[in-house]
Design a protein around this motif. Structure first.
Motif, PDB file in Angstrom:
ATOM      1  N   ASP A 278      -2.867  28.955  27.631  1.00 20.84           N
ATOM      2  CA  ASP A 278      -2.700  28.702  29.156  1.00 20.84           C
ATOM      3  C   ASP A 278      -1.541  28.305  29.440  1.00 20.84           C
ATOM      4  OD1 ASP A 278      -4.886  30.418  29.523  1.00 20.84           O
ATOM      5  OD2 ASP A 278      -6.148  28.617  29.619  1.00 20.84           O
TER       6      ASP A 278
ATOM      7  N   THR B 296      -5.755  35.049  27.831  1.00 20.83           N
ATOM      8  CA  THR B 296      -6.101  33.678  28.569  1.00 20.83           C
ATOM      9  C   THR B 296      -7.463  33.677  29.209  1.00 20.83           C
ATOM     10  OG1 THR B 296      -4.943  34.639  30.580  1.00 20.83           O
ATOM     11  CG2 THR B 296      -3.646  33.243  29.067  1.00 20.83           C
TER      12      THR B 296
ATOM     13  N   SER C  60       1.638  29.866  31.659  1.00 17.33           N
ATOM     14  CA  SER C  60       1.741  29.121  32.878  1.00 17.33           C
ATOM     15  C   SER C  60       2.965  29.803  33.650  1.00 17.33           C
ATOM     16  CB  SER C  60       1.518  27.562  32.726  1.00 17.33           C
ATOM     17  OG  SER C  60       1.959  27.090  34.110  1.00 17.33           O
TER      18      SER C  60
END
Length: 675
Positions: free
Chosen positions: A150, A100, A154
């Protein structure tokens, strides 16, 4: 408390599914058409689940890889998977969350590919069948790969088996852990939603849950009291995404637990569609069934059977129907040359029984494939539950592949019941479907019998159609169908017949050929190649002695002393059929030939049928026994059709009189308005 926990679980599952569904809408909307969201979301869900399951042991895997590299060991996967503590592993230096922070497209793309390349071969096969690497360039070009990663990593979503804590010391849970069963539930729900989005394809890959539940009930409830502390096997030769296998597994485990039995079940399947095969294997891995994932084979069950020597306790399947299997037939040497013992059998008298259906529909081959895998040396034997359309019941004349398949199944006394389902039960077809229930260890009361159950009106309407599907089986309806089956109930919707009820003889009824001779008619010049032979024949016909009976071809032929080949050539020119002429010895009249289907249960059999039903109208008729064939067909309409009751004539006349009064009133209003 248990109910509250279950509700919480369902709420948590739904929130995770909605979150993942939202990733598609947030990230893919402007890049992919809606029907293609699954090409990214399903493999990414698999990748993320595998990733979090490997997170804790990642250091150990990397350390092991370092040691194996130093020792120059080639086949590292067994040791690496062992270090990971799973049936799979990832030997790349990355976890998904490490990617990420890689902002540049080029760096992210290279690292993501390296991450994917680090997975063990069993995961590589899943990614390949998903064709997931084909999506990377699309996502990179649209600059959405980073955002997709992403979203999946999360902090608002937890696909890990371990809980996420608000306060680790006080053990206050923010997001609960997701066990393998829960992950499987979420994955199946995603598949269901995608199938609804693409309902034109759904029926090919996905059997509705309510139908699968009924099939599982029919597989296990009849033998519930025979389940022992043992290991069982379940097979689906057209397994799609594996839903039938996992429902069957769940049902057996539940029944066993209820009876205090300690059982395990091994799942086996085969699937020809690459994406659904990948989903099935991934689903097995996500549920922690690493060994079971290895039991799912890719390819056609018909031409490349992945389980040629295995036998199974339970088999459930929804094979493709109305679908050509010509490609398989060609691979097997051509339809007429197929020697596969699954589809060819021998009767007790040594007669070969070819069961190869027309190439436009191969569904019965899947049923025969299952029958070939039945266990014969166990107390339980094998149970087969399979969905077909009506074609398997009645398509094909006596002696055809389809009819021979039915003959094989019924004469071996394998068919326990056939259940007619309501129309519009499946997503991509509204046609009638039927569940076949087979067993090679029938209980005594079922031996030699078949139960037909008409469940076409046993349905509950859906509030919203799902493709063609507009109704469902509620748990109560399923329970009632199973009760009717278990009780062997006889009623308006359930009938029980001897196996012989469905068999018949197809007999060829001949009438003797009767010819009148007209010797004066000309024999054309081209009847014979040699002029001399033509003249010889013409002379022989012209010089037939007076008094030769011209209503008797045999006498005429004997008188002319011509050869059989010569007589055969001239007969079309100088004869006509005549019912008053004498019979031609040993020759039937092809124009008068007929066939009759005579039920096995006709009193007195073939001879009695001919005497009672044929000879009163054709006294010279006889049966050519060399052409007699045996056929089997099953017609629900024959037994369950209820004709619409016609209205009484008085009611009809009264309705007409009422309509006439109403129309007069309307005419009066119209004319009044015009005035």
């Amino acid at each position: 408390m248990g109910v509250e926990e279950k509700a919480m679980d369902n709420q948590e599952y739904n929130s995770i599914v909605s979150f993942i569904w939202g990733i598609a809408d947030d990230c893919l909307r402007d890049v992919y058409v809606r029907g293609k969201y699954r090409d990214v979301i399903l493999p990414m869900t698999v990748i993320r689940r595998l990733d979090v399951m490997l997170e804790e042991t990642k250091p150990a895997v990397l350390e092991m890889k370092k040691q194996l590299d130093a020792a120059k060991i080639d086949n590292q996967w067994p040791a690496l998977c062992n270090a990971a503590g799973q049936a799979f592993c990832n030997a790349s230096p990355f976890l998904l969350k490490d990617l990420t922070s890689r902002g540049k497209k080029q760096t992210l793309e290279a690292d993501f590919k390296a991450y994917l390349d680090g997975f063990s071969p069993n995961v590589q096969e899943i990614l390949d069948k998903f064709k997931f690497r084909d999506q990377i360039r699309t996502m990179v070009d649209a600059d959405i790969l980073g955002s997709v990663i992403d979203k999946f990593t999360s902090a608002d979503i937890n696909l890990s088996p371990n809980p996420v804590y608000k306060d680790a010391e006080k053990k206050i849970v923010k997001l609960p852990g997701l066990d393998n069963h829960g992950m499987g539930t979420i994955f199946e729900e995603l598949i269901r939603r995608f199938n609804e989005e693409n309902n034109e394809e759904a029926g090919e890959h996905w059997t509705p849950r309510d139908v699968v539940e009924l099939m599982a009930d029919l597989a296990f409830y009849p033998v519930e009291d025979q389940i022992k502390d043992a290991t069982y096997s379940c097979y689906d030769g057209a397994c799609g995404t594996g839903g039938m296998l996992t429902v069957a597994q769940s049902r057996l485990m539940t029944l066993a637990a209820r009876r205090g039995k300690n059982v395990s079940i091994h799942l086996f399947g085969q699937e020809i569609n690459p994406e659904t095969y990948a989903i099935c294997k991934a689903d097995m891995l996500l549920k922690g069934d690493g060994e079971e994932a290895e039991h799912i084979f890719y390819g056609s069950t018909l031409s490349l059977d992945g389980n040629p020597s295995r036998q199974f306790d339970f088999m459930l399947s929804n094979p493709p129907y109305g679908k050509s299997w010509k490609t398989d037939a060609d691979k097997m040497g051509g339809k007429s040359e197929i020697l596969d013992t699954r589809f060819n059998a021998y009767l007790a008298d040594g007669e070969e029984l070819k069961m190869i259906p027309r190439t436009s529909d191969g569904q019965l081959l899947f049923l025969l494939n299952n029958v070939s895998k039945m266990k014969t040396d166990t107390e339980l034997g094998s149970r087969i539950i399979e969905v077909h359309n009506g074609s398997s019941l009645f398509t094909g004349d006596a002696g055809s592949g389809e009819s021979n398949a039915r003959r094989y199944l019924i004469e071996r006394d394998l068919v326990e019941a056939i259940i007619a389902l309501p129309d519009n039960m499946f997503y991509n077809t509204g046609i009638g479907t039927y569940i076949w229930v087979l067993s090679n260890k029938k209980e005594d009361r079922r031996k030699g019998k078949i139960q037909l159950i008409d469940a076409t009106n046993m349905k509950s309407p859906l509030r919203k159609n799902m493709g063609n599907k507009n109704c469902e089986f509620t748990p109560e309806i399923r329970k009632e169908i199973v009760r009717i089956f278990l009780d062997m109930e006889e009623s308006d919707v359930s009938m029980i017949f001897d196996n012989s009820e469905f068999g018949y003889w197809n007999v060829t009824v001949e009438r003797p050929l009767r010819l009148r001779v007209f010797p004066e008619r000309p024999i054309p010049d081209d009847a014979f190649k040699k002029q001399a032979e033509l003249e010889t024949v013409r002379d022989a016909v012209a010089n037939v002695p007076a008094g030769t009976p011209l209503d008797d071809w045999d006498a005429f032929a004997k008188t002319t002393k011509l050869k059989k080949t010569q007589l055969k050539k001239i007969r079309p020119y100088i004869t006509e059929t005549d019912p008053d002429a004498k019979e031609v010895e040993g020759e039937p009249d092809p124009d008068l030939r007929d066939t009759e289907n005579i039920p096995f249960n006709y009193e007195g059999g073939i001879d009695s049928f001919i005497e009672k039903e044929v000879k009163p109208y054709a006294p010279d008729a006889y049966v050519d026994e060399s052409k007699t064939k045996i056929g089997y067909e099953i017609s629900f309409t024959k037994y369950f059709y209820k004709p619409v009751e016609l209205r009484d004539m008085k009611d009809i006349l009264a309705s007409l009189a009422e309509l006439e009064k109403e129309s007069d009133g309307v005419m009066d209003e119209i004319t009044e308005g015009l005035k």
